[in-house]
Each structure stands twice: as structure tokens, then as C-alpha cells.
Design a protein around this motif. Structure first.
Motif, short mmCIF file in Angstrom:
data_model
loop_
_atom_site.label_atom_id
_atom_site.label_comp_id
_atom_site.label_asym_id
_atom_site.label_seq_id
_atom_site.Cartn_x
_atom_site.Cartn_y
_atom_site.Cartn_z
N UNK A 65 -12.61 10.06 2.34
CA UNK A 65 -12.99 9.95 3.75
C UNK A 65 -12.84 11.33 4.37
N UNK A 66 -13.91 11.81 5.04
CA UNK A 66 -13.89 13.16 5.58
C UNK A 66 -14.01 13.14 7.10
N UNK A 67 -13.35 14.11 7.73
CA UNK A 67 -13.31 14.23 9.18
C UNK A 67 -13.66 15.65 9.58
N UNK A 68 -14.37 15.78 10.68
CA UNK A 68 -14.55 17.07 11.33
C UNK A 68 -13.63 17.12 12.53
N UNK A 69 -12.78 18.16 12.61
CA UNK A 69 -11.80 18.24 13.70
C UNK A 69 -11.91 19.60 14.37
N UNK A 70 -11.71 19.62 15.67
CA UNK A 70 -11.61 20.88 16.41
C UNK A 70 -10.16 21.03 16.89
N UNK A 71 -9.66 22.25 16.84
CA UNK A 71 -8.25 22.52 17.10
C UNK A 71 -8.05 23.22 18.44
N UNK A 72 -6.81 23.15 18.92
CA UNK A 72 -6.50 23.76 20.21
C UNK A 72 -6.62 25.28 20.15
N UNK A 73 -6.46 25.88 18.98
CA UNK A 73 -6.57 27.34 18.87
C UNK A 73 -8.01 27.83 18.76
N UNK A 74 -8.98 26.91 18.88
CA UNK A 74 -10.39 27.27 18.85
C UNK A 74 -11.04 27.12 17.49
N UNK A 75 -10.29 26.79 16.46
CA UNK A 75 -10.87 26.62 15.12
C UNK A 75 -11.43 25.23 14.93
N UNK A 76 -12.19 25.07 13.87
CA UNK A 76 -12.77 23.79 13.49
C UNK A 76 -12.72 23.68 11.97
N UNK A 77 -12.31 22.52 11.47
CA UNK A 77 -12.11 22.34 10.04
C UNK A 77 -12.78 21.07 9.55
N UNK A 78 -13.03 21.05 8.24
CA UNK A 78 -13.47 19.83 7.55
C UNK A 78 -12.28 19.33 6.75
N UNK A 79 -11.79 18.13 7.09
CA UNK A 79 -10.65 17.53 6.41
C UNK A 79 -11.13 16.42 5.48
N UNK A 80 -10.35 16.20 4.42
CA UNK A 80 -10.68 15.16 3.46
C UNK A 80 -9.41 14.38 3.14
N UNK A 81 -9.53 13.05 3.10
CA UNK A 81 -8.42 12.18 2.75
C UNK A 81 -8.78 11.48 1.44
N UNK A 82 -8.00 11.77 0.38
CA UNK A 82 -8.24 11.19 -0.94
C UNK A 82 -6.93 10.67 -1.50
N UNK A 83 -6.89 9.38 -1.78
CA UNK A 83 -5.67 8.80 -2.35
C UNK A 83 -4.46 8.97 -1.47
N UNK A 84 -4.63 8.95 -0.14
CA UNK A 84 -3.53 9.10 0.79
C UNK A 84 -3.13 10.53 1.06
N UNK A 85 -3.79 11.53 0.45
CA UNK A 85 -3.43 12.93 0.62
C UNK A 85 -4.53 13.65 1.40
N UNK A 86 -4.13 14.32 2.49
CA UNK A 86 -5.06 15.09 3.29
C UNK A 86 -5.20 16.51 2.72
N UNK A 87 -6.39 17.10 2.93
CA UNK A 87 -6.60 18.48 2.52
C UNK A 87 -7.69 19.09 3.40
N UNK A 88 -7.69 20.43 3.47
CA UNK A 88 -8.70 21.18 4.20
C UNK A 88 -9.74 21.67 3.19
N UNK A 89 -11.00 21.23 3.35
CA UNK A 89 -12.05 21.59 2.41
C UNK A 89 -12.88 22.79 2.87
N UNK A 90 -13.11 22.89 4.19
CA UNK A 90 -14.01 23.95 4.66
C UNK A 90 -13.64 24.32 6.09
N UNK A 91 -14.17 25.48 6.53
CA UNK A 91 -13.89 26.02 7.86
C UNK A 91 -15.20 26.27 8.58
N UNK A 92 -15.29 25.83 9.83
CA UNK A 92 -16.47 26.07 10.65
C UNK A 92 -16.23 27.33 11.50
N UNK A 93 -17.32 28.04 11.80
CA UNK A 93 -17.15 29.21 12.66
C UNK A 93 -17.52 28.87 14.09
#
Length: 526
Positions: free
Chosen positions: A498-526
Motif C-alpha cells: 500500500x503506497x501513500x503520497x505525503x507532504x511534510x511540514x518542512x516543504x518536502x514530499x515523499x512516496x511511502x510504502x507499507x509492506x508486511x507492516x513495515x513502512x519505507x520511503x521509496x521516492x522523493x518529489x521535488x
């Protein structure tokens, strides 16, 4: 053509039911059984076994299947017919020069040359049929008459019409022999049954009443076919082959040979105004081991580029240091058991010499040429994998869609882009895809880990993200989840994400992935 001109004696080769035979040669469909080749849902050609069951050309598919329930149907492929017929034409060219291909399954040649060489028209016809049978294992029939049209009718009957007898031969042929259904139907309704009946009409009246195409058919019916054969030019032999008295078993000797062969191949192609885009390399060792590899290229190979690829391949064969598998994804071949005694370079793909294809530095210009030479030089020193470019293809995640291709190789995606790819991320695409995802944790506003159920229900809105030992960062916006359920049919390889696109308070944006209960950062948006 002037009145009274004599048509050229023509030898015509006809391979019956060629679309069916081509399907057997290319696709392995047995032509001995009931087979029908379809075009626009109608029978274009059928095998002898199908005709015995009542299948005829022009029948609709359902009608043909009702007459022959075990009928094998194949869709018409003109390219397949042409490819399968090329060896037949080459076989004819072995014994007769100046062959013209009328259509796949039919070719013609002026009869005079083969007849004089083999001692007569009948002997020439027998020799050509025998040559085709031995070289291609294909049945054929030959007809000889005055003109291409009459020779075609004679071939279907397997006859040789004596000189001067062509008009008499044509006279008894039905008007359907003209192969013009609309005209044939009209002539039948007018009471004209044979070519002699049609030929008896005044030529001027035929042109005025029926039009130009009917006037041409009228000339054929009268035996005035004097169209000169458009003989094809056999393709030149562009391969470069060299045999060595001393086997090549050292990389330096192979590299020297590569440069000489590359120059010869490049000069040969340049003489025909061609350049290589796909290079085949064949080698035979002293023990009889045969090696083959094809190198693809996204442009036109220069002499230096050809030499580099030959050197890389010989280095891989001799020292066993292949840096990558074959261009089609095949595993690297085993190391030769002896030195190489014969090397052959094959231009498997050629184009008219027109410069390099458009790229990053524009379509033309000195800067682009300099960049290409510089990158090719780096490859020549460090190997093909030292310079790579990214090719975007199909896939569900950014990492799946990108394939790194060595500079100059054909830029083909790893997966087709036209596939639907359910679960694919929406735009925009991330700017940076991490080669190794970074472990992370995601919590809600109460500090509890965020989870996703099997029904894709998010336990709570993501509020804070922690990547490794870094300080947690507040999540100010999110979208998802986009689920992926891959290889569910293979439990050992199945994976749910399951993947999520999130925007952060510091101005960044990331692509997160949840696999088997473990979260990870897969990619970075500019």
C-alpha cells in the motif's frame, strides 16, 4: 505497346495456397490438415484438406466452420507471407537471374535465359521446381507462356504453352480468370463467358463503356500482355567473415581483429549508403563450438562503435567477463573451450545513412556529435555499462518503470507502456527514486502506528513520519492508499503493498510504502 508486338516469354513460379504454407513455415500450423487463413472474417486461402470438406475462398468464418467443424483458422498476416516467401525467391535466383516477385507465393522470370542454359523451357521448369523443393521443401508449379498473365494461368495448370499459341490458350479460359469480380459479374450478365468472347469486343467500346481497368483486362484477354518484368536486385552480401590460421585465445589479439573487421564492415555498408543499427557477432572455435550474440543500438553504429562492441563481445567470450546478458535477456554463453578460428560480423539491421537520431543535445549540431563521441569513448575504455541512460516503461511503481540502458543500445522499455497496470501511481512522478528504500515509521496524532487493513481501511490519518534516527516530521497532507497485489497466484512470491503520497511540514514530499507492516520511503518529489 505497338500493335502486333509479341509478349515476352515468361516463366512463372506459383506456390499453391501460399498463405497456408506460410502459416506452417512461420507459425508451425500443419498445412496437411484442414486450415483456413482469414481476412476480414472471410476465407482468403485454405488447404487441400479443407477444400475436401467444402471450404472455399470467400466463405464467412462461421459458414466455413459449419462445413468443417475441425477447421483450424489463422488470421492473415501479409508480413508473414513475405518473410516465408523470401527463401523461395532466393532459391529461384540460384538458377535464374532477374526474378520479379508479383506477390507472396508468385514470382516470374524471363524464360529465355534459363531455357538456353538448361537446354529448353521444360528442362528449366523442372530444374526450378527441383531447386525449390530441395532448398525450401515447398511444392511449386511452373507455367511458361507469352506474357505474365498467360504464364500465371499456365502455372495453375502446370503447362508450357508453345510460342505463338498463347492467344488460343487464353480463348477457352473463363472470364473469372481476369480476377476482377465486379467486371466478371458484369460480363457474365452480358452473356460473355470466355476470354475469347470478351476479347472480341472493340477495344474503344470497352474503354468507353467499362473504363480504364476493363480496357487493361481486355488487352490481357486478347493475349497482348507485354508488361516488362521488373526484375528485383538480389540483396548484397554485407557480412564480413574472417578465418584465422592461429586461433584467437588472447584478448589483445581479439581486440586487434575487432578493429580491422569493424572497418571492413563499415566501409562495405557505406558503399551502399547504409549504416548498421543492429550488429550480429558469430564465432566458431577450434573445437567446433558456435557462439552468437546480437548487439542493438539506438542510432547508427560508427566504425569505432562497431569495433567496441566486437571487442567487448570477444573479451566476454575469451576471458568470460561478460558484463551483461544478451540484448534479449538471454544468459551469457559459456566460455569457449578453445580459441576462435572464424569470426563473422552480420549487419542484422541497417538504415540509410542519415546521421544519429534526435537526442538530449538536439537533432543536429557539433555539440551533439561531440557528446556522442565522448560518451562512446568512455564506454570504449571502461565498458558498455559505464554510461547508461534511463528508459521509461510500464509498471506500477516508479522503480518498476525505469530501465537503465547502456549508451547507444536500443532504448526499449522493460515492460510495455500500453498495459493498464492496475494500482499504478497517479501523476506527478517523483523526481528521485531511491535505489534502496529507507526504513520509516508513521504514527497518528495519538502516537499510535498507522496500519492498513486487508480491506484498505487506514487505521488513522498519518500525522508524523520518522525516517531512521532522524527527528519526526509532521505530515500536513496525504493521499492514498494505492494498493498493489502482485503474484497472488504464487504464494512464495506474493506481495501486497500500500503506497501513500505525503507532504511534510518542512516543504518536502515523499512516496511511502507499507509492506508486511513495515513502512519505507521509496521516492522523493521535488
Amino acid at each position: 505497346m505497338e500493335r502486333g508486338a509479341v509478349p515476352v516469354r515468361t516463366l512463372l513460379v506459383w506456390c499453391p495456397d501460399w498463405p497456408v504454407i506460410a502459416a506452417e513455415i512461420v507459425d508451425g500450423v500443419p498445412a496437411t490438415g484442414p486450415v483456413a487463413v482469414l481476412h476480414a472474417n472471410r476465407v482468403l486461402a485454405c488447404s487441400e484438406a479443407a477444400r475436401r470438406e467444402g471450404v472455399r475462398r470467400g466463405l464467412r468464418k462461421r459458414e466455413a466452420q459449419s462445413r468443417c467443424p475441425n477447421l483450424v483458422t489463422v488470421e492473415h498476416d501479409p508480413g508473414r507471407d513475405v518473410r516465408a516467401f523470401e527463401p523461395v525467391v532466393a532459391a529461384v535466383e540460384e538458377v535464374a537471374a532477374g526474378v520479379e516477385v508479383l506477390r507472396p507465393g508468385v514470382c516470374a522470370v524471363a524464360a529465355r535465359g534459363p531455357a538456353r542454359y538448361f537446354g529448353g523451357e521444360e528442362q528449366a521448369a523442372e530444374r526450378i521446381v527441383e531447386q525449390i523443393a530441395q532448398s525450401c521443401e515447398v511444392e511449386s508449379q511452373v507455367g511458361i507462356a507469352d506474357g505474365v498473365f498467360a504464364a500465371g494461368l499456365a502455372a495453375r495448370a502446370g503447362r508450357i504453352i508453345p510460342p505463338g499459341e498463347t492467344v488460343r490458350f487464353l480463348a477457352d479460359q473463363p472470364v473469372e480468370a481476369l480476377a476482377r469480380p465486379r467486371l466478371t459479374d458484369l460480363l457474365r450478365r452480358l452473356g460473355l463467358r470466355t476470354l475469347a468472347d470478351f476479347a472480341a469486343l472493340p477495344a474503344g467500346d470497352v474503354l468507353t463503356r467499362f473504363g480504364f481497368d476493363a480496357a487493361l483486362a481486355h488487352r490481357l484477354a486478347a493475349g497482348r500482355d507485354h508488361r516488362p518484368l521488373a526484375a528485383r536486385r538480389p540483396p548484397p552480401d554485407l557480412d564480413v567473415t574472417e578465418t584465422y590460421d592461429e586461433p584467437l585465445d588472447r584478448v589483445d589479439a581479439a581486440a586487434f581483429a575487432a578493429g580491422a573487421h569493424a572497418e571492413r564492415l563499415h566501409d562495405t555498408l557505406a558503399g551502399y549508403g547504409l549504416a548498421c543499427t543492429r550488429l550480429g557477432i558469430e564465432a566458431v572455435t577450434a573445437n567446433g563450438q558456435e557462439l552468437h550474440r546480437v548487439w542493438r543500438h539506438d542510432g547508427l553504429l560508427t566504425a569505432a562503435a562497431i569495433a567496441d562492441r566486437v571487442r567487448w563481445q570477444l573479451d566476454g567470450w575469451i576471458s568470460g567477463t561478460n558484463r551483461r546478458p544478451g540484448s534479449a535477456g538471454r544468459p551469457a554463453p559459456p566460455r569457449p573451450t578453445a580459441g576462435i578460428i572464424r569470426l563473422r560480423l552480420i549487419p542484422a539491421g541497417v538504415l540509410a545513412q542519415a546521421g544519429l537520431q534526435p537526442g538530449l543535445w538536439g537533432e543536429t549540431g557539433e555539440e551533439r556529435e561531440r557528446a556522442h563521441r565522448a560518451l562512446s569513448r568512455v564506454q570504449g575504455i571502461l565498458g558498455p555499462e559505464s554510461v547508461v541512460t534511463a528508459v521509461l516503461g510500464g509498471g506500477r511503481s516508479p522503480a518498476d518503470q525505469t530501465r537503465l540502458v547502456p549508451w547507444g543500445d536500443e532504448r526499449l522499455p522493460a515492460r510495455p507502456t500500453a498495459a493498464p497496470w492496475p494500482g499504478r501511481l497517479p501523476s506527478p512522478a517523483p523526481a528521485i527514486v531511491l535505489p534502496v528504500p529507507l526504513p520509516a515509521t508513521v504514527h497518528d496524532s495519538t502516537g499510535q502506528p498507522v496500519q492498513v487493513t486487508a480491506r484498505l481501511q487506514v487505521s488513522a490519518a498519518p500525522a508524523r513520519l520518522t525516517v531512521g534516527p532522524a527527528t519526526p516530521v509532521e505530515i500536513v497532507g496525504w493521499a492514498g492508499p494505492w494498493p498493489v497485489d502482485e503474484r497472488w497466484w504464487a504464494p512464495a512470491e506474493a506481495q501486497r503493498r500500500a503506497r501513500f503520497q505525503v507532504s511534510l511540514a518542512n516543504g518536502g514530499a515523499l512516496l511511502l510504502c507499507l509492506t508486511g507492516g513495515q513502512w519505507s520511503v521509496e521516492a522523493i518529489y521535488d
